[in-house]
Design a protein around this motif. Structure first.
Motif, short mmCIF file in Angstrom:
data_model
loop_
_atom_site.label_atom_id
_atom_site.label_comp_id
_atom_site.label_asym_id
_atom_site.label_seq_id
_atom_site.Cartn_x
_atom_site.Cartn_y
_atom_site.Cartn_z
N SER A 1 -11.89 -4.93 -1.31
CA SER A 1 -10.62 -5.57 -1.65
C SER A 1 -10.88 -6.90 -2.35
O SER A 1 -11.87 -7.57 -2.10
N THR B 1 0.86 -1.18 0.00
CA THR B 1 0.00 0.00 0.00
C THR B 1 0.90 1.23 0.00
O THR B 1 1.96 1.23 0.62
N PRO C 1 1.14 -5.85 -4.47
CA PRO C 1 0.60 -7.20 -4.52
C PRO C 1 0.81 -7.83 -5.90
O PRO C 1 0.50 -7.21 -6.91
N ALA D 1 -3.46 0.54 -2.39
CA ALA D 1 -2.58 -0.12 -3.35
C ALA D 1 -2.59 0.62 -4.68
O ALA D 1 -3.60 1.21 -5.08
N ILE E 1 -5.63 -6.99 -2.82
CA ILE E 1 -5.43 -5.63 -3.28
C ILE E 1 -6.25 -4.73 -2.36
O ILE E 1 -7.46 -4.60 -2.50
N VAL F 1 -5.36 -10.65 -6.20
CA VAL F 1 -4.76 -10.49 -7.52
C VAL F 1 -5.39 -11.48 -8.49
O VAL F 1 -5.75 -11.14 -9.63
N GLY G 1 1.52 -4.81 -8.39
CA GLY G 1 1.77 -3.50 -7.84
C GLY G 1 2.85 -2.76 -8.62
O GLY G 1 3.62 -3.35 -9.38
N VAL H 1 -1.89 -0.40 -8.52
CA VAL H 1 -1.70 -1.62 -9.30
C VAL H 1 -1.78 -1.34 -10.79
O VAL H 1 -2.47 -0.41 -11.24
#
Length: 392
Positions: free
Chosen positions: A292, A143, A332, A343, A339, A295, A323, A345
């Motif tokens: 959340s 994060t 991640p 985060a 996630i 992945v 990430g 990504v």
């Protein structure tokens, strides 16, 4: 142009966000919060890591960027960070740090990353500590702080500038004998090759204040290395051109963009695949809005959305989620990684158009609180047409 691209990391270039010291404090406070909880849960005394100063996990924990061999520790008994580097230690920095921790009195377990160098672990054991592994720093880095998001946004704006520059070159290109051509600096018409387009992208990235870092690619599936025959062959107007840029900002944070452009598209399957891929990004952002997700879940959602437009199992579809930060690809990243809000990504989706070409798009998004749609960092439109991309 890329040979000097490390010189500005965290010093020597204009600020691209909060000051380096403010950013370092943010990172260390975030790491300390995660480590303090982990040490208490594991009944451990301290956290120690060792390696080269430029290693992202080392840099994340240090107030300033060290050089050479470095050891860093978080002492859970005093809530204090300790750093030893090669230029300030008589021996190995990890040995110096192990002795310092031992002299402080606490005994018990020292937590280290799983990839800590073997000799560093031996120094800790020789000082009387038990050593156990933890992924705490990887979790902390998964994060991003506000300052980190600002730094990634700088790199992403540079990536966008590079892609837009390529779109401009393609939009202005002429068609000569079935191939794309442009004017050079002398007013002569020359073939537009992947190499020329890559240079244009890199120049725009540098002009936007970032470094290409050797990561820019044009048609990476077919042009794997610069200066090959494919790299010097003129591009065709009716074929998809994949542009990938992963620049690094002056503070060491990466961005990442991929776009696919076609100068003279005839629609058909190419258009259908493009609609499917662009829609998959909307679906994934909606999924992350709800809370959340792992992945694996997000990657599976991206692929499923693409296939819902009529692509079957024989069609190649690839969706990756990871990430972005001090590394172009970091946590991640594993399928089971969650996630979480905060985060940053990269969503990257590719699908086969025909036997010789694929269509690929990648964006970077910031995952916010549940119920809030993830923010897409600076990026050009998803348009297939170079001219249409420039208009939006």
């Amino acid at each position: 142009m890329t040979g000097a691209d490390d010189r500005g990391i965290e010093h020597g270039l204009p600020a691209d966000g909060p000051s380096p010291s403010a950013l370092a404090r943010e990172r260390r406070e975030n790491a300390a919060d995660v480590l303090a909880s982990t040490l208490e849960t594991r009944d451990a005394t301290a956290f120690v890591h060792a390696g080269r100063g430029r290693e992202p996990s080392i840099r994340y924990c240090c107030e300033s960027m060290p050089h050479g061999r470095t050891a860093v520790a978080y002492d859970g008994t005093t809530d204090e960070w300790l750093v030893r580097s090669a230029d300030a230690s008589d021996g190995h920095p990890a040995a110096d740090l192990a002795a310092t921790l031992a002299d402080r009195g606490p005994e018990g377990t020292i937590l280290t990353p799983p990839h800590v160098p073997h000799d560093a672990a031996l120094y800790l054991e020789n000082a009387g500590f038990e050593v156990a592994s933890t992924e705490a720093i990887a979790r902390a880095r998964a994060t991003k702080t506000t300052g980190e998001c600002d730094r990634i946004a700088v790199a992403q704006r540079a990536a966008s500038a590079g892609i837009r520059r390529a779109a401009s070159v393609l939009a202005d290109a002429a068609i000569v004998d079935g191939r794309l051509a442009v004017e050079d600096g002398n007013g002569d018409t020359v073939p537009l090759t992947p190499a020329r387009l890559r240079i244009a992208i890199d120049e725009a990235i540098v002009g936007a204040g970032a470094f290409p870092a050797g990561n820019t690619a044009v048609n990476p599936e077919t042009v794997s290395h610069p200066d090959t025959d494919a790299d010097r062959e003129a591009l065709r107007p009716d074929e998809s051109i994949v542009l990938a840029a992963t620049p690094r900002g002056p503070s060491g944070y990466y961005g990442g963009l991929v776009r696919t452009l076609v100068v003279d598209s005839d629609g058909g399957r190419e258009r259908r695949v493009h609609v499917a891929v662009t829609q998959s990004f909307r679906s994934a952002r909606s999924l992350l809005t709800a809370g959340s997700a792992s992945v694996h879940t997000v990657a599976a959602d991206l692929e499923a959305e693409v296939r819902s437009f009529g692509l079957d199992d024989s069609d190649e579809v690839e969706a990756t989620v990871s990430g972005v930060g001090l590394e172009s690809c970091e946590g991640p990243i594993d399928g089971s990684d969650e996630i979480e809000p905060g985060a940053v990504v990269r969503l990257d989706v590719a699908a086969r158009v025909d036997e010789t070409s694929r269509l690929r798009i990648a964006d970077v998004v910031v995952v916010t609180d549940e119920g809030e749609r993830p923010d897409r960092l600076a990026a050009p439109a998803h348009s297939l047409s170079p001219a249409a991309l420039l208009e939006r």
